[in-house]
Design a protein around this motif. Structure first.
Motif, PDB file in Angstrom:
ATOM      1  N   VAL A 181       1.058  -0.820  -0.239  1.00 35.08           N
ATOM      2  CA  VAL A 181       0.066   0.464   0.063  1.00 35.08           C
ATOM      3  C   VAL A 181       1.074   1.000   0.067  1.00 35.08           C
ATOM      4  CG1 VAL A 181      -1.554   1.131   1.433  1.00 35.08           C
ATOM      5  CG2 VAL A 181      -1.542  -0.944   1.090  1.00 35.08           C
ATOM      6  N   ILE A 238       1.778   4.104  -3.165  1.00 35.74           N
ATOM      7  CA  ILE A 238       1.346   5.651  -3.305  1.00 35.74           C
ATOM      8  C   ILE A 238       2.237   6.056  -3.374  1.00 35.74           C
ATOM      9  CG2 ILE A 238       1.145   7.787  -1.560  1.00 35.74           C
ATOM     10  CD1 ILE A 238      -0.514   5.682   0.506  1.00 35.74           C
ATOM     11  N   ASP A 255      -3.314  -4.670  -3.415  1.00 35.32           N
ATOM     12  CA  ASP A 255      -3.662  -3.612  -2.686  1.00 35.32           C
ATOM     13  C   ASP A 255      -3.054  -2.327  -4.313  1.00 35.32           C
ATOM     14  OD1 ASP A 255      -3.829  -5.654  -1.195  1.00 35.32           O
ATOM     15  OD2 ASP A 255      -1.099  -5.276  -0.511  1.00 35.32           O
ATOM     16  N   GLN A 272      -5.499  -1.186  -6.800  1.00 31.32           N
ATOM     17  CA  GLN A 272      -6.531  -0.474  -5.358  1.00 31.32           C
ATOM     18  C   GLN A 272      -5.951   0.390  -4.563  1.00 31.32           C
ATOM     19  OE1 GLN A 272      -9.490  -0.808  -4.955  1.00 31.32           O
ATOM     20  NE2 GLN A 272      -9.809   0.343  -2.893  1.00 31.32           N
ATOM     21  N   VAL A 273      -5.330   0.318  -5.216  1.00 34.25           N
ATOM     22  CA  VAL A 273      -4.011   2.141  -4.578  1.00 34.25           C
ATOM     23  C   VAL A 273      -4.342   2.832  -5.803  1.00 34.25           C
ATOM     24  CG1 VAL A 273      -2.454   3.182  -3.323  1.00 34.25           C
ATOM     25  CG2 VAL A 273      -3.254   1.228  -2.629  1.00 34.25           C
ATOM     26  N   TYR A 326      -3.302  -5.339   3.333  1.00 36.76           N
ATOM     27  CA  TYR A 326      -4.524  -4.614   3.491  1.00 36.76           C
ATOM     28  C   TYR A 326      -6.421  -5.548   3.044  1.00 36.76           C
ATOM     29  CZ  TYR A 326      -6.904  -1.227   1.927  1.00 36.76           C
ATOM     30  OH  TYR A 326      -7.749  -0.043   0.511  1.00 36.76           O
ATOM     31  N   ASN A 365      -4.361   4.183   3.544  1.00 34.30           N
ATOM     32  CA  ASN A 365      -4.745   4.159   2.327  1.00 34.30           C
ATOM     33  C   ASN A 365      -6.087   5.750   2.085  1.00 34.30           C
ATOM     34  OD1 ASN A 365      -5.055   3.878  -0.736  1.00 34.30           O
ATOM     35  ND2 ASN A 365      -6.696   2.601  -0.337  1.00 34.30           N
ATOM     36  N   PHE A 386      -4.500   8.990   2.373  1.00 34.30           N
ATOM     37  CA  PHE A 386      -4.390   8.652   0.127  1.00 34.30           C
ATOM     38  C   PHE A 386      -5.564   9.024   0.007  1.00 34.30           C
ATOM     39  CE2 PHE A 386      -3.513   6.949  -3.684  1.00 34.30           C
ATOM     40  CZ  PHE A 386      -2.587   8.055  -4.079  1.00 34.30           C
ATOM     41  N   ASN A 397       3.901   7.900   4.997  1.00 31.00           N
ATOM     42  CA  ASN A 397       4.561   6.656   4.206  1.00 31.00           C
ATOM     43  C   ASN A 397       5.743   5.821   4.896  1.00 31.00           C
ATOM     44  OD1 ASN A 397       3.257   5.713   1.883  1.00 31.00           O
ATOM     45  ND2 ASN A 397       3.561   6.729   0.378  1.00 31.00           N
TER      46      ASN A 397
END
Ligand SMILES: Nc1ncnc2c1ncn2[C@@H]1O[C@H](COP(=O)(O)OP(=O)(O)O)[C@@H](O)[C@H]1O
Ligand SMILES: [Mg+2]
Lengths: 361, 290, 280
Positions: free
Chosen positions: B116, B120, B228, B231-232, C211, C231, C234, C251
């Motif tokens: 995750v 990002i 993951d 999704q992100v 997750y 998340n 984010f 992060n």
């Protein structure tokens, strides 16, 4: 009451069709040093492990001190076992390895310490108590395994080929140590080996096994001097017994070649085919022609003895003589057989044709 | 008596510890199969049996085929590069090299981090106008794709992240396998004057083939389960270009609560995984040298 | 001499290559840290600025004010730890039964476990979700824990490790009076401790990073795991351009516990993963 009594014990492994131990019967008295001997795969370990409770008994009865123990778990049989690969716990040091059985029984620490130190003293391990097994030599490891066995005061010792991972010299030394230990403690011991020399030198009684059957039970002398089957005769003794083929007619023992070896002192009737077993020390080189000739193949000086290997009557023969005897390779010599010391076996069944003990008695 | 004792012990050692496994693995597997024959929507207490309708629906929908294609592309292009890069890194970082643990740790560190968080970071790196990647590409006068924002490059962007994260992991397995190749085999081929590629073909690749098989199966199964990063970074978009079967399953089950159709997809995923594992397993008999 | 120089040069080139590769591999992590320390102006600068003018340590504080990352990290560490302990206990017992006890259907049980090892976990989520709901454990950490304590991976590897323990050693223990629990606890586990440690380490990392499943179970902020919270942060902050440095700070916060773990135990990961016999 025998210490251990085994009646009609049989073993069949779940994953293997045929029976590997057939009808095993044996009484073991207190303080005996019993050796199970036989070729590899004959069922020695299986039998020992059934006694230890590590392997289930398919049928038959196992008694200890008058108690039926078939269904008693290994940990409750109060037995000490020594394994071929030592089976030490690599993550424990010598002290903790030796103390293992005592700790399981939850003895007091001070008591355990005393016992372990005493055992270490006997086995010469005092200096090594803090070491891990990987930092010990083979002989030392085996001593630790013995130590683990003796501190427990178990009433039975079981040993499965404990010396076969050691080199020859160490083996002889450890043999002596084990015998001394037995003298000192007197614990009933069952010792498994495939080495007949070990059996001969250590046992108070030997059990010769072959293919899951008991071939013979007896003292080393009985087994050596009076083998009850060709198998035992061949297996026990070094160099191995010589065999010639022949027949018995009117008490005359004859070779197949027609040569007469002599007259038997005991009448056994006529037998068409006999295997004639003669130990190497019961054959001599004759000064005159006896009609039994041997071509010498090679000669080995084994310390006090001279072994002469050759061919006679189409068979390989070894004779044992004094070193002063002079023979040359390829020479033809005449042999004299001590007829009173021959062993006769039915060529079909392998069974002994007479019992020397009864003869001599 | 002894029977009973044995059964009791078995119950303690196996029976009890198996309960979570049964409750959260075995039972759900079967229930899931059964749900795929219904039209359950999670909220209402009742449902109807619809037979194979959910499967028919899946097999006749374009979305399904797009997701299937995405899954295959994603699988192939994550597994193969991960394996190749893993092997090359392992060969570069040969045993006995000074600072080997340090370099291996550098290569392996992406695996430790949460997907995750890394997704990002990568989303940021991938930003078309201001992201690190396109600025660097700009200096080099290379084309600057839209990365996550374009349906033609989004899947590839996710593939890159996935390979980056797993290559170090594959490297560790290869390092171990290479270390077990007997030295004299190299020496023989050195004596014969083999080239680098010949050595690879005749010594290295055959002898690490069990590892390749293991990694192949594991990475393939993992790639089917990738979630993951999707999704992100894209939520399956743009226009479904990064929607894999698994992501489709997730959306159907936990966004639309269409449990029947979702479990039908999950059954298909299970079947694909099973076929994959079996094929690899049997293929291994042909070319893996143990 | 000449030769020596040449090989020195080659050596140097080789290490240069390794260093470049290494930096490339960890660059996203470095970039994350650099971005976390920039001001909103710097982070959006075109052409880009590699280093922040002044390291903005305040970004971390600000991120922590916007969301309780400390709590999330605690939740993740706590659940992962408890899960690993449960997995260890249960898997040890199952592996012991599978390797040391003889019973009908042993192969069947093992094969079932092996098949499960291959199957995607996600396929169980719909019914598992319902089961967790029925147990009343939705939106609790217990829900996350209980549904994760069965680890086929751990069972599988412990079975491998237990099979390596010599039969003689186990029998010696048995003959010297040890029962099953003692054998498991005093013999099998100590003799497999490096496998157990590495497997637990991997499980911990996987659980900390997990997750999808936790994101289905936990709903309220106080129960967020770090991955879920991160998340959420984010998606809620990502639309505001000036929040990027804060996102990167968050992060960094989420990665730090694992990085510390890795720095301390990197030898175990590096050596362990390849050779604990992780390959069936
Ligand atoms: N665990 C086992 N399962 C099946 N067969 C066995 C097992 N252990 C031994 N056997 C078989 O039983 C026979 C006797 O073996 P063993 O008692 O080990 O012989 P020894 O110790 O005399 O060499 C052999 O044929 C061997 O193959
Ligand atoms: Mg044996």
């Amino acid at each position: 009451m025998p210490k251990i009594k085994m009646t009609s014990i049989k073993k069949k492994y779940d994953n293997k069709g045929e029976e590997v131990i057939h009808d095993f019967n044996l009484d073991i008295e207190e303080n005996e040093f019993i050796v199970f001997v036989g070729p590899s795969g004959c069922g020695k370990s299986t039998t020992l492990r059934m006694i230890a409770g590590l392997e289930s008994i398919t049928s038959g009865e196992l008694w200890m001190d008058g108690k039926l123990v078939n269904d008693v778990q290994a940990k409750d049989r109060d037995i000490a076992m020594v394994f071929q690969n030592y089976a030490l716990f690599p993550h424990y040091n010598v002290y903790d390895n030796i103390a293992f059985g005592l700790k399981m029984k939850k003895y007091k620490r001070s008591f355990i310490k005393e016992r372990v130190e005493q055992a270490a003293e006997i086995l010469g391990l005092t200096k090594y108590l803090k070491r891990k097994p990987k930092d010990l030599s083979g002989g030392q490891r085996q001593r630790v395994a013995l130590g683990r066995a003796i501190v427990r005061d178990a009433h039975i010792f079981l040993m499965d080929e404990p010396l076969s991972n050691l080199d020859a010299k160490l083996r002889i030394q450890m043999r002596k140590e084990i015998i001394n230990l037995h003298r000192r403690l007197g614990t009933t011991t069952i010792y498994v080996t495939h080495d007949q020399t070990e059996a001969m030198t250590m046992a108070s009684r030997i059990v010769v096994l072959n293919d899951g059957y008991i071939e013979q039970i007896g003292t080393p002398e009985q087994v050596y001097n009076n083998p009850q089957s060709k198998f035992v005769a061949e297996f026990m003794g070094s160099p191995p017994m010589n065999f010639l083929e022949g027949s018995v007619k009117g008490n005359q023992l004859m070779l197949d070649s027609g040569e007469v070896l002599g007259e038997l002192s005991q009448s056994i009737g006529d037998v068409e085919k006999v295997d004639i077993g003669i130990r190497s020390e019961n054959i001599d080189i004759a000064a005159h022609d006896t009609g039994i000739n041997m071509t010498v193949n090679h000669v080995e000086l084994m310390g006090a003895d001279l072994h002469i290997h050759g061919n006679a009557d189409g068979k390989e023969i070894v004779i044992r003589v004094v070193p002063s005897e002079k023979v040359a390779v390829n020479e033809q010599v005449s042999l004299r057989v001590n007829i009173d010391m021959v062993h006769l076996f039915d060529a079909n069944t392998g069974k002994a044709l007479f019992d020397r003990e009864k003869v001599n008695a | 008596m002894i029977r009973l004792k044995k059964a009791g012990k078995l119950f303690i050692f196996l029976g009890i510890p198996m309960i979570p496994l049964i409750v959260f693995w075995f039972v759900p597997m079967i229930v899931s199969l059964w749900l795929s024959l219904t039209d359950w929507d999670y909220i209402s207490p009742t449902f109807n049996y619809v037979g194979m309708d959910n499967y028919t629906y899946a097999f006749t929908s374009d979305d399904f085929y797009q997701a299937l294609k995405n899954t295959v592309v994603f699988g192939v292009f994550t597994v193969v590069p991960t394996i190749i890069i893993g092997l090359l890194l392992a060969m570069l970082l040969r045993e006995g090299l000074k600072g080997i643990t340090f370099f291996r740790s550098l290569m392996f560190s992406p695996w430790i981090t949460p997907m995750v968080a890394m997704s990002i970071v990568w989303a940021w790196i991938y930003e078309p106008d201001i992201g690190l990647l396109n600025q660097v590409l700009g200096w080099l006068h290379l084309p600057q794709p839209e990365w996550l924002h374009s349906s033609s490059s989004a899947l590839w962007s996710i593939i890159i992240v996935t390979v980056w994260k797993n290559a170090g992991w594959a490297m560790l397995f290869y390092s171990d396998a290479l270390q077990k190749i007997p030295r004299d085999l190299y020496e023989v081929s050195n004596l014969e004057g083999s080239s680098w590629w010949q050595k690879m073909r005749t010594v290295v690749i055959p002898l690490v083939s069990p590892t390749t098989l293991f990694l192949g199966i594991m990475l393939a199964i993992e790639s089917i389960q990738a979630y993951d990063q999707i999704q992100v970074m894209t939520q399956g978009g743009p226009s479904g270009s990064t929607r894999t079967l698994l992501y489709m399953y997730y959306q159907m089950a936990f966004e639309q609560f269409n449990m029947g159709q979702a479990t039908a997809i999950s059954t298909i995923i299970v079947i694909i995984t099973g076929i994959l594992a079996l094929t690899m397993f049997y293929a291994s008999k042909r070319w893996v040298h143990y | 001499m000449q030769n020596n120089k040449k090989s020195n040069l080659k050596q140097f080139g080789f290490y240069l290559l390794l260093t470049i590769l290494g930096i490339l591999m960890v660059f996203p992590l470095i970039w994350m840290l650099l971005s976390a320390l920039k001001s909103p102006g710097e982070i959006f600068a075109v052409p880009l600025k590699w280093l922040p003018e002044v390291a903005q340590w305040g970004n971390f504080k600000e991120a922590l004010e916007l969301a309780p990352f400390g709590l999330y990290i605690f939740n993740s560490t706590f659940t992962a730890l408890v899960i690993v302990i449960f997995q260890f206990v249960l898997s040890c017992m199952i592996a012991y039964a599978l390797t040391q006890m003889k019973f009908k259907g042993r192969t069947l049980v093992f094969n079932l476990i092996l098949i499960t090892y291959m199957l995607p976990t996600e396929a169980t989520y719909v019914p598992s979700y319902t089961i967790v709901a029925k147990m009343g454990l939705l939106d609790t950490l217990s829900g996350v824990i209980i549904s994760n304590i069965a680890s086929v991976f751990t069972i599988f590897l412990l079975r491998q490790a237990f099979m390596q323990v010599p039969k003689d050693t186990i029998e010696a223990a048995r003959a010297y009076g040890a029962g099953d629990f003692t054998i498991l606890w005093k013999i099998m586990i100590p003799m497999s401790k490096s496998t157990i440690f590495v497997v637990s380490l991997i499980s911990f990392v996987k659980m900390y990073n997990n997750y999808l499943w936790p994101s289905l179970i936990v709903k309220s902020e106080k129960n967020y795991l770090i991955t879920v919270g991160l998340n959420k942060f984010f998606t809620s902050q990502g639309s505001f351009a000036d929040k990027w440095p804060l996102i990167m700070s968050a992060n960094v916060l989420s990665v730090i516990p694992l990085l510390i773990l890795f720095i301390i135990l990197h030898k175990w990961f590096i050596k362990g993963i390849g050779d604990t016999g992780l390959k069936g």
